[in-house]
Structure formats: C-alpha cells, structure tokens
Design a protein around this motif. Structure first.
Motif, PDB file in Angstrom:
ATOM      1  N   GLY A  45       0.745  -1.432   0.029  1.00 60.92           N
ATOM      2  CA  GLY A  45       0.020  -0.040  -0.027  1.00 60.92           C
ATOM      3  C   GLY A  45       0.852   1.400   0.026  1.00 60.92           C
ATOM      4  N   PHE A  46       2.232   1.197   0.207  1.00 60.20           N
ATOM      5  CA  PHE A  46       2.918   2.337   0.380  1.00 60.20           C
ATOM      6  C   PHE A  46       2.900   3.113  -1.061  1.00 60.20           C
ATOM      7  CE2 PHE A  46       7.200   4.101  -0.443  1.00 60.20           C
ATOM      8  CZ  PHE A  46       7.027   5.392  -0.004  1.00 60.20           C
ATOM      9  N   GLU A  47       3.321   2.613  -2.105  1.00 60.20           N
ATOM     10  CA  GLU A  47       3.038   3.087  -3.363  1.00 60.20           C
ATOM     11  C   GLU A  47       1.738   3.706  -3.798  1.00 60.20           C
ATOM     12  OE1 GLU A  47       4.156   2.122  -8.157  1.00 60.20           O
ATOM     13  OE2 GLU A  47       4.886   0.857  -6.564  1.00 60.20           O
ATOM     14  N   GLU A  48       0.758   2.939  -3.518  1.00 57.26           N
ATOM     15  CA  GLU A  48      -0.542   3.381  -3.946  1.00 57.26           C
ATOM     16  C   GLU A  48      -0.893   4.617  -3.062  1.00 57.26           C
ATOM     17  OE1 GLU A  48       0.114   0.282  -3.074  1.00 57.26           O
ATOM     18  OE2 GLU A  48      -0.258  -0.901  -4.878  1.00 57.26           O
ATOM     19  N   ALA A  49      -0.470   4.796  -1.657  1.00 54.65           N
ATOM     20  CA  ALA A  49      -0.756   5.675  -0.930  1.00 54.65           C
ATOM     21  C   ALA A  49      -0.038   7.171  -1.425  1.00 54.65           C
ATOM     22  CB  ALA A  49      -0.234   5.427   0.416  1.00 54.65           C
ATOM     23  N   VAL A  50       1.315   7.009  -1.727  1.00 58.08           N
ATOM     24  CA  VAL A  50       1.861   8.114  -2.318  1.00 58.08           C
ATOM     25  C   VAL A  50       1.818   8.605  -3.668  1.00 58.08           C
ATOM     26  CG1 VAL A  50       4.335   8.466  -3.532  1.00 58.08           C
ATOM     27  CG2 VAL A  50       4.010   7.463  -0.971  1.00 58.08           C
ATOM     28  N   VAL A  51       1.163   7.642  -4.717  1.00 61.39           N
ATOM     29  CA  VAL A  51       0.491   7.954  -5.959  1.00 61.39           C
ATOM     30  C   VAL A  51      -0.877   8.800  -5.571  1.00 61.39           C
ATOM     31  CG1 VAL A  51      -0.694   7.261  -7.947  1.00 61.39           C
ATOM     32  CG2 VAL A  51       1.510   6.236  -7.322  1.00 61.39           C
ATOM     33  N   ALA A  52      -1.542   8.242  -4.552  1.00 58.89           N
ATOM     34  CA  ALA A  52      -2.909   9.289  -4.402  1.00 58.89           C
ATOM     35  C   ALA A  52      -2.746  10.388  -3.753  1.00 58.89           C
ATOM     36  CB  ALA A  52      -3.716   8.300  -3.248  1.00 58.89           C
ATOM     37  N   VAL A  53      -1.430  10.909  -3.161  1.00 54.82           N
ATOM     38  CA  VAL A  53      -1.201  12.284  -2.841  1.00 54.82           C
ATOM     39  C   VAL A  53      -0.837  13.092  -3.945  1.00 54.82           C
ATOM     40  CG1 VAL A  53       0.563  13.422  -1.298  1.00 54.82           C
ATOM     41  CG2 VAL A  53      -0.535  11.440  -0.476  1.00 54.82           C
ATOM     42  N   ALA A  54      -0.086  12.209  -4.751  1.00 49.75           N
ATOM     43  CA  ALA A  54       0.432  13.016  -5.969  1.00 49.75           C
ATOM     44  C   ALA A  54      -0.797  13.453  -6.731  1.00 49.75           C
ATOM     45  CB  ALA A  54       1.515  12.168  -6.920  1.00 49.75           C
ATOM     46  N   LEU A  55      -1.756  12.633  -7.069  1.00 51.99           N
ATOM     47  CA  LEU A  55      -2.997  12.879  -7.700  1.00 51.99           C
ATOM     48  C   LEU A  55      -3.656  13.999  -7.118  1.00 51.99           C
ATOM     49  CD1 LEU A  55      -4.130   9.327  -8.697  1.00 51.99           C
ATOM     50  CD2 LEU A  55      -3.706  11.009 -10.263  1.00 51.99           C
ATOM     51  N   GLN A  56      -3.675  14.273  -5.966  1.00 52.17           N
ATOM     52  CA  GLN A  56      -4.510  15.517  -5.145  1.00 52.17           C
ATOM     53  C   GLN A  56      -3.703  16.851  -5.923  1.00 52.17           C
ATOM     54  OE1 GLN A  56      -4.280  15.345  -1.057  1.00 52.17           O
ATOM     55  NE2 GLN A  56      -4.735  13.106  -1.038  1.00 52.17           N
ATOM     56  N   PHE A  57      -2.312  16.763  -6.142  1.00 49.82           N
ATOM     57  CA  PHE A  57      -2.116  18.069  -6.591  1.00 49.82           C
ATOM     58  C   PHE A  57      -1.712  18.066  -8.054  1.00 49.82           C
ATOM     59  CE2 PHE A  57      -1.202  17.444  -2.379  1.00 49.82           C
ATOM     60  CZ  PHE A  57      -1.406  18.273  -1.737  1.00 49.82           C
ATOM     61  N   ASP A  58      -1.597  16.808  -8.749  1.00 45.21           N
ATOM     62  CA  ASP A  58      -1.414  16.730 -10.378  1.00 45.21           C
ATOM     63  C   ASP A  58      -2.398  15.688 -10.679  1.00 45.21           C
ATOM     64  OD1 ASP A  58      -0.519  16.582 -12.846  1.00 45.21           O
ATOM     65  OD2 ASP A  58       1.337  15.461 -12.235  1.00 45.21           O
ATOM     66  N   PRO A  59      -3.712  16.289 -11.017  1.00 44.08           N
ATOM     67  CA  PRO A  59      -4.821  15.268 -11.576  1.00 44.08           C
ATOM     68  C   PRO A  59      -4.217  14.492 -12.725  1.00 44.08           C
ATOM     69  CG  PRO A  59      -5.562  17.588 -11.046  1.00 44.08           C
ATOM     70  CD  PRO A  59      -4.093  17.551 -11.026  1.00 44.08           C
ATOM     71  N   GLY A  60      -3.300  14.787 -13.476  1.00 41.07           N
ATOM     72  CA  GLY A  60      -2.970  14.035 -14.833  1.00 41.07           C
ATOM     73  C   GLY A  60      -1.919  13.162 -14.569  1.00 41.07           C
ATOM     74  N   PHE A  61      -1.330  13.025 -13.190  1.00 42.71           N
ATOM     75  CA  PHE A  61      -0.428  12.083 -12.830  1.00 42.71           C
ATOM     76  C   PHE A  61      -0.858  10.548 -13.116  1.00 42.71           C
ATOM     77  CE2 PHE A  61       1.824   9.167  -9.777  1.00 42.71           C
ATOM     78  CZ  PHE A  61       3.297   9.625 -10.029  1.00 42.71           C
ATOM     79  N   HIS A  62      -0.096   9.679 -13.529  1.00 45.14           N
ATOM     80  CA  HIS A  62      -0.336   8.327 -13.330  1.00 45.14           C
ATOM     81  C   HIS A  62       0.731   7.412 -12.729  1.00 45.14           C
ATOM     82  CE1 HIS A  62       1.777   7.721 -17.279  1.00 45.14           C
ATOM     83  NE2 HIS A  62       1.536   8.908 -17.426  1.00 45.14           N
ATOM     84  N   ALA A  63       0.428   6.371 -12.503  1.00 43.44           N
ATOM     85  CA  ALA A  63       1.307   5.344 -11.889  1.00 43.44           C
ATOM     86  C   ALA A  63       2.663   4.995 -12.927  1.00 43.44           C
ATOM     87  CB  ALA A  63       0.515   4.089 -11.395  1.00 43.44           C
ATOM     88  N   GLY A  64       2.382   5.130 -14.144  1.00 41.46           N
ATOM     89  CA  GLY A  64       3.575   4.730 -14.887  1.00 41.46           C
ATOM     90  C   GLY A  64       4.602   5.718 -14.954  1.00 41.46           C
ATOM     91  N   ARG A  65       4.492   6.690 -14.143  1.00 38.95           N
ATOM     92  CA  ARG A  65       5.409   7.687 -14.029  1.00 38.95           C
ATOM     93  C   ARG A  65       6.058   7.673 -12.780  1.00 38.95           C
ATOM     94  NH1 ARG A  65       4.313  13.634 -16.378  1.00 38.95           N
ATOM     95  NH2 ARG A  65       6.625  13.427 -16.605  1.00 38.95           N
ATOM     96  N   VAL A  66       6.359   6.313 -12.209  1.00 32.48           N
ATOM     97  CA  VAL A  66       6.774   6.297 -10.841  1.00 32.48           C
ATOM     98  C   VAL A  66       7.950   5.306 -11.187  1.00 32.48           C
ATOM     99  CG1 VAL A  66       6.456   5.263  -8.697  1.00 32.48           C
ATOM    100  CG2 VAL A  66       4.576   6.554  -9.664  1.00 32.48           C
ATOM    101  N   GLU A  67       9.034   5.547 -10.565  1.00 34.47           N
ATOM    102  CA  GLU A  67      10.270   4.966 -10.832  1.00 34.47           C
ATOM    103  C   GLU A  67      10.594   4.201  -9.376  1.00 34.47           C
ATOM    104  OE1 GLU A  67      13.993   6.428 -12.359  1.00 34.47           O
ATOM    105  OE2 GLU A  67      12.753   7.701 -13.380  1.00 34.47           O
ATOM    106  N   ARG A  68      10.682   2.771  -9.302  1.00 31.96           N
ATOM    107  CA  ARG A  68      10.888   2.262  -7.949  1.00 31.96           C
ATOM    108  C   ARG A  68      12.129   1.507  -7.676  1.00 31.96           C
ATOM    109  NH1 ARG A  68       7.101   1.287 -11.045  1.00 31.96           N
ATOM    110  NH2 ARG A  68       4.946   1.554 -10.808  1.00 31.96           N
ATOM    111  N   ARG A  69      12.753   1.760  -6.666  1.00 25.78           N
ATOM    112  CA  ARG A  69      14.110   1.272  -6.480  1.00 25.78           C
ATOM    113  C   ARG A  69      13.982   0.658  -4.764  1.00 25.78           C
ATOM    114  NH1 ARG A  69      15.237   6.069  -8.574  1.00 25.78           N
ATOM    115  NH2 ARG A  69      16.374   5.771 -10.745  1.00 25.78           N
ATOM    116  N   PRO A  70      14.047  -0.534  -4.748  1.00 26.62           N
ATOM    117  CA  PRO A  70      14.089  -1.163  -3.505  1.00 26.62           C
ATOM    118  C   PRO A  70      15.479  -1.119  -2.769  1.00 26.62           C
ATOM    119  CG  PRO A  70      13.924  -2.892  -5.022  1.00 26.62           C
ATOM    120  CD  PRO A  70      13.882  -1.719  -5.722  1.00 26.62           C
TER     121      PRO A  70
END
Length: 90
Positions: free
Chosen positions: A27-52
């Motif tokens: 749920g971490f990534e989904e939560a961060v994406v949800a916050v980003a969407l509040q400020f950039d309605p055009g944001f989508h999860a494809g614009r997330v790079e992941r580094r464990p």
C-alpha cells in the motif's frame, strides 16, 4: 516566501521529479500516488520509478509530476512529508 517568476529556477509548467522513501509495505506506493494525484490530476502510476533497498526493507520512489507553480510543489512536499507511511521526501 514567493519567488518572482523571473528569479525561479523552474519554468512552469514542467516535469518535476520528487523522491519519496518509506518502508516497503503493501500500500505504500498506492498511498504516495494518491497524494500526488491530489496535486497533479494528470499524474499516473506509469510515471513512478521504484528502487528497493538492498535488504528489501525500504522502497524509494521517484514520482515525476507536472509542476504548475511553487505553491503546488510546496503543498505536495508538505502532504508527502506528513504522510505516516513516508520517511523522507527529497
């Protein structure tokens, strides 16, 4: 403090990367994406790079948002920084 547009190092609108780190939990990534969407309605999860992390305990995300103003970026940083799942925002 507002910076006059002619003194800003950022030209708006522009793509702007934000690094967010937190514990690698469901749920971490989904939560961060949800916050980003509040400020950039055009944001989508494809614009997330992941580094464990090497041990897999932490996850670093780089979100590339469309920055439209200094106020938008400040509000986004504040919202991400205060989120309980987020450890660091750069």
């Amino acid at each position: 403090m507002d910076i006059p547009p002619e003194q800003s190092l950022i030209t708006y609108p522009s793509d702007f990367p934000i690094k967010v780190m937190g514990t690698a939990v469901e749920g971490f990534e989904e939560a961060v994406v949800a916050v980003a969407l509040q400020f950039d309605p055009g944001f989508h999860a494809g614009r997330v790079e992941r580094r464990p992390s090497k041990g897999g305990n932490y996850l670093g995300l780089t979100l590339t948002v469309t920055a439209t103003s200094r106020a938008q970026l400040d509000a986004l940083y504040s919202a991400l920084s205060s989120h309980p799942m987020v450890k660091v925002v750069l």
